[in-house]
Design a protein around this motif. Structure first.
Motif, PDB file in Angstrom:
ATOM      1  N   VAL A  61       0.826  -1.219   0.000  1.00  0.00           N
ATOM      2  CA  VAL A  61       0.000   0.000   0.000  1.00  0.00           C
ATOM      3  C   VAL A  61       0.859   1.268   0.000  1.00  0.00           C
ATOM      4  CG1 VAL A  61      -1.813   1.290   1.218  1.00  0.00           C
ATOM      5  CG2 VAL A  61      -1.875  -1.219   1.195  1.00  0.00           C
ATOM      6  N   PHE A  62       1.981   1.244   0.729  1.00  0.00           N
ATOM      7  CA  PHE A  62       2.726   2.491   0.940  1.00  0.00           C
ATOM      8  C   PHE A  62       3.982   2.658   0.083  1.00  0.00           C
ATOM      9  CE2 PHE A  62       0.127   2.249   4.734  1.00  0.00           C
ATOM     10  CZ  PHE A  62      -0.281   3.565   4.866  1.00  0.00           C
ATOM     11  N   TYR A  91       3.611   3.565  -3.697  1.00  0.00           N
ATOM     12  CA  TYR A  91       2.876   4.836  -3.794  1.00  0.00           C
ATOM     13  C   TYR A  91       3.805   5.997  -3.454  1.00  0.00           C
ATOM     14  CZ  TYR A  91      -1.240   7.899  -3.419  1.00  0.00           C
ATOM     15  OH  TYR A  91      -2.176   8.887  -3.608  1.00  0.00           O
ATOM     16  N   ASN A  92       4.601   5.815  -2.385  1.00  0.00           N
ATOM     17  CA  ASN A  92       5.516   6.883  -1.967  1.00  0.00           C
ATOM     18  C   ASN A  92       6.593   7.163  -2.997  1.00  0.00           C
ATOM     19  OD1 ASN A  92       5.522   7.965   1.156  1.00  0.00           O
ATOM     20  ND2 ASN A  92       4.186   6.233   0.710  1.00  0.00           N
ATOM     21  N   TRP A  95       6.396  10.866  -4.192  1.00  0.00           N
ATOM     22  CA  TRP A  95       7.411  11.761  -3.613  1.00  0.00           C
ATOM     23  C   TRP A  95       8.811  11.526  -4.170  1.00  0.00           C
ATOM     24  CZ3 TRP A  95       5.159  15.414  -0.769  1.00  0.00           C
ATOM     25  CH2 TRP A  95       3.918  15.114  -0.155  1.00  0.00           C
ATOM     26  N   ARG A 110      -0.884  10.328   7.767  1.00  0.00           N
ATOM     27  CA  ARG A 110      -2.197  10.853   7.360  1.00  0.00           C
ATOM     28  C   ARG A 110      -3.180   9.726   7.073  1.00  0.00           C
ATOM     29  NH1 ARG A 110      -2.353  16.114   4.704  1.00  0.00           N
ATOM     30  NH2 ARG A 110      -3.711  15.294   3.095  1.00  0.00           N
ATOM     31  N   TYR A 120     -12.444   7.437   4.600  1.00  0.00           N
ATOM     32  CA  TYR A 120     -11.057   7.906   4.495  1.00  0.00           C
ATOM     33  C   TYR A 120     -10.732   8.876   5.619  1.00  0.00           C
ATOM     34  CZ  TYR A 120      -6.768   8.570   1.771  1.00  0.00           C
ATOM     35  OH  TYR A 120      -5.464   8.557   1.340  1.00  0.00           O
ATOM     36  N   ASN A 158      -6.832   3.971  -5.636  1.00  0.00           N
ATOM     37  CA  ASN A 158      -5.378   4.174  -5.622  1.00  0.00           C
ATOM     38  C   ASN A 158      -4.673   3.003  -6.296  1.00  0.00           C
ATOM     39  OD1 ASN A 158      -5.882   6.452  -4.180  1.00  0.00           O
ATOM     40  ND2 ASN A 158      -4.953   5.773  -2.269  1.00  0.00           N
ATOM     41  N   ARG A 198      -3.471   7.552  -8.661  1.00  0.00           N
ATOM     42  CA  ARG A 198      -4.890   7.382  -8.355  1.00  0.00           C
ATOM     43  C   ARG A 198      -5.780   7.847  -9.497  1.00  0.00           C
ATOM     44  NH1 ARG A 198      -5.220  11.780  -3.330  1.00  0.00           N
ATOM     45  NH2 ARG A 198      -4.650  13.591  -4.542  1.00  0.00           N
ATOM     46  N   TYR A 254       2.724  20.194  -3.876  1.00  0.00           N
ATOM     47  CA  TYR A 254       3.013  19.690  -2.530  1.00  0.00           C
ATOM     48  C   TYR A 254       4.371  20.173  -2.047  1.00  0.00           C
ATOM     49  CZ  TYR A 254      -0.492  15.998  -3.419  1.00  0.00           C
ATOM     50  OH  TYR A 254      -1.632  15.299  -3.711  1.00  0.00           O
ATOM     51  N   TYR A 266       2.168  21.098   4.581  1.00  0.00           N
ATOM     52  CA  TYR A 266       1.224  20.221   3.890  1.00  0.00           C
ATOM     53  C   TYR A 266      -0.185  20.429   4.481  1.00  0.00           C
ATOM     54  CZ  TYR A 266       0.050  15.563   1.833  1.00  0.00           C
ATOM     55  OH  TYR A 266      -0.470  14.504   1.128  1.00  0.00           O
TER      56      TYR A 266
HETATM   57  N1  UDP Z   1      -0.362   6.886   0.961  1.00  0.00           N
HETATM   58  C1  UDP Z   1       0.116   5.710   0.443  1.00  0.00           C
HETATM   59  N2  UDP Z   1      -0.750   4.867  -0.182  1.00  0.00           N
HETATM   60  C2  UDP Z   1      -2.057   5.145  -0.324  1.00  0.00           C
HETATM   61  C3  UDP Z   1      -2.550   6.351   0.192  1.00  0.00           C
HETATM   62  C4  UDP Z   1      -1.675   7.216   0.817  1.00  0.00           C
HETATM   63  O1  UDP Z   1       1.315   5.445   0.535  1.00  0.00           O
HETATM   64  O2  UDP Z   1      -2.795   4.327  -0.906  1.00  0.00           O
HETATM   65  C5  UDP Z   1       0.587   7.795   1.652  1.00  0.00           C
HETATM   66  C6  UDP Z   1       1.425   8.612   0.654  1.00  0.00           C
HETATM   67  O3  UDP Z   1       2.660   8.937   1.270  1.00  0.00           O
HETATM   68  C7  UDP Z   1       0.589   9.849   0.501  1.00  0.00           C
HETATM   69  C8  UDP Z   1       0.172  10.077   1.958  1.00  0.00           C
HETATM   70  O4  UDP Z   1      -0.103   8.753   2.442  1.00  0.00           O
HETATM   71  O5  UDP Z   1       1.340  10.896  -0.044  1.00  0.00           O
HETATM   72  C9  UDP Z   1      -0.995  10.983   2.191  1.00  0.00           C
HETATM   73  O6  UDP Z   1      -2.111  10.509   1.467  1.00  0.00           O
HETATM   74  P1  UDP Z   1      -3.329  11.498   1.125  1.00  0.00           P
HETATM   75  O7  UDP Z   1      -4.399  10.677   0.511  1.00  0.00           O
HETATM   76  O8  UDP Z   1      -3.650  12.277   2.339  1.00  0.00           O
HETATM   77  O9  UDP Z   1      -2.648  12.423   0.031  1.00  0.00           O
HETATM   78  P2  UDP Z   1      -3.163  13.723  -0.760  1.00  0.00           P
HETATM   79  O10 UDP Z   1      -4.638  13.567  -0.994  1.00  0.00           O
HETATM   80  O11 UDP Z   1      -2.801  14.905   0.089  1.00  0.00           O
HETATM   81  O12 UDP Z   1      -2.363  13.662  -2.023  1.00  0.00           O
END
Ligand code: UDP
Ligand code: FAD
Length: 377
Positions: A153-154, A157-158, A162, A176, A187, A274, A283, A317, A353
């Motif tokens: 999941v993380f 995505y990261n 980022w 978050r 959510y 996502n 996403r 961001y 942020y």
């Molecule tokens: N995140 C992730 N996987 C997910 C959703 C979120 O790794 O499926 C992490 C990722 O670091 C993301 C952060 O959680 O940048 C914050 O997610 P959020 O949905 O709050 O991001 P935003 O809507 O601000 O882009």
């Protein structure tokens, strides 16, 4: 031209401050905005197919602040909406934030139930655990779960969002979206969750709609600052840009949005799906789910993250990590040495942020503590 205040940026921060100054102090404000519309990144509009979309990605309003909620409610009615997100993991769509229901979506019922029991025992029902904490603390089967969620999941995505691993960012970023030890699939869990009934742009337009406020679009403040006389300035743009990058550029992340229209009633089950792993995007958002609009067809946006490049794309961001905070602090010292002649606030000027409610709270705070103090109210 002579005004009391020049406000740079017509996003949430700039317009809340403009509205307060105009209505509470009866002072004249000029808001100058680079883009061809107000609203900053919260801008929404009807696209060519008549579907209400968020130009800069899905914006879900949520807050626990009674004060912020009441303040904004002067300018809009609300459409109640609870955001739900699924993430594609090993070909299955799994509820995110990862919660007790997600266990059953990815594991066999027997194994899911075992993990559920362990989570309940260690963390207690209704609690939330950030992934980095779970990963640090977990042992045995829970360690397996922590690694699984981290990787599926993380991690990917990261890297996309980022260009950094979760550990390279401030823990607040993955924090978050903590793991929920509950069956609450929403959510957000804030007290107030809703979308302005007729959109963010209309709500913000109503805030700007005051005889003391003028808004100048398509203009950088540097183009006009010599022609306008003003007593005070509020700056909501990039703080490093304000100081001509004296201490080097602060990094920001940008996004490329791909919008498409489809002749179906609904494209996906929920507003946001996502894609943490295989795809290049993070996403897909489908706006009708968010706005509740009834219309033929549907519009979605796909988000591809990329580095911010000055003049080429937009800074969406700030990148929360220690080395950037240090650099930001150098700019903050410069800002403080201006002795309040220029007030800095907002996601870009504070390099924070912020969610929309935090931007509003910050703007209200700046108004009360730095603008209105000592003046008539
Ligand atoms: N995140 C992730 N996987 C997910 C959703 C979120 O790794 O499926 C992490 C990722 O670091 C993301 C952060 O959680 O940048 C914050 O997610 P959020 O949905 O709050 O991001 P935003 O809507 O601000 O882009
Ligand atoms: P901005 O909206 O960035 O406004 C600053 C304005 O200043 C911009 O319009 C810019 O063009 C203008 N400007 C800058 N420099 C100059 C200059 N030199 N001259 C003239 N104008 C200038 N928040 C939530 O609460 N929920 C969400 O679901 C959510 N989703 C988001 C999704 C994405 C993809 C992004 C990027 C943000 C999201 N946010 C969300 C955050 C939300 O957009 C911000 O909290 C909010 O817009 C901040 O408002 P602001 O006025 O501080 O900044």
């Amino acid at each position: 031209m002579k005004v009391d205040w020049l406000i740079v940026g017509a996003g949430f921060t700039g317009l809340v401050l403009a509205e307060r100054i105009a209505s509470q102090l009866d002072e004249k404000v000029l808001v100058v905005e680079r883009r061809n519309h107000i609203g900053g990144n919260a801008y929404d509009h009807y696209d060519e197919n008549g579907i209400m979309v968020h130009r800069y990605g899905p914006h879900l309003f949520h807050t626990n602040s009674e004060k912020v909620w009441r303040y904004l409610s002067q300018f809009t009615e609300w459409h109640p909406y609870y955001h739900r997100v699924l993430a594609l993991v090993d070909g299955k769509k799994v509820p995110v934030p990862f919660n007790l229901n997600s266990l059953y979506a990815v594991f066999t019922p027997g194994y899911a139930s075992k993990l559920e029991e362990l989570l309940l025992k260690h963390y207690g029902f209704g609690n939330k655990v950030p992934i980095l904490k779970l990963r640090r603390e977990a042992s045995g089967e829970l360690q397996f779960l922590a690694e699984y969620v981290y990787e599926k999941v993380f991690y990917g995505y990261n890297l996309k969002q980022w260009d950094l691993t979760p550990e390279e960012l401030s823990p607040g970023v993955t924090g978050r979206v903590p793991i929920h030890i509950s069956r609450d699939d929403r959510y957000f869990q804030d007290k107030y969750q809703a979308i302005p009934k007729h959109g963010y742009t209309q709500m913000l337009q109503r805030m700007a709609n005051h005889p003391n406020i003028k808004v100048l679009l398509n203009s950088d403040y540097r183009e006009i600052e010599d022609e306008v006389k003003f007593d005070g300035m509020v700056y909501t743009g990039l703080i490093d840009e304000f100081f001509n990058f004296t201490y080097g550029e602060l990094p920001y992340r940008s996004l490329q949005f791909e919008f498409s229209y489809h002749s179906v009633d609904a494209y996906q089950e929920v507003a946001q799906v996502n894609y943490p792993n295989e795809q290049a995007f993070t996403r897909i958002s489908e706006y009708k789910h968010i706005t509740g609009q009834r219309a033929y067809g549907t519009t979605l946006s796909i988000e591809y993250p990329l580095a911010y490049r000055r003049g080429q794309n937009l800074p969406y961001y700030p990148v929360p990590r220690e080395e950037n905070r240090k650099r930001y602090n150098l700019y903050l010292s410069e800002a403080e040495s201006l002795n309040q002649r220029v007030l800095f606030a907002g996601r870009l000027a504070d390099y924070k942020y912020y969610n929309m409610d935090q931007a509003v709270a910050r703007a209200l705070g700046v108004f009360e503590k730095q603008v209105a103090r000592g003046k008539k109210s």
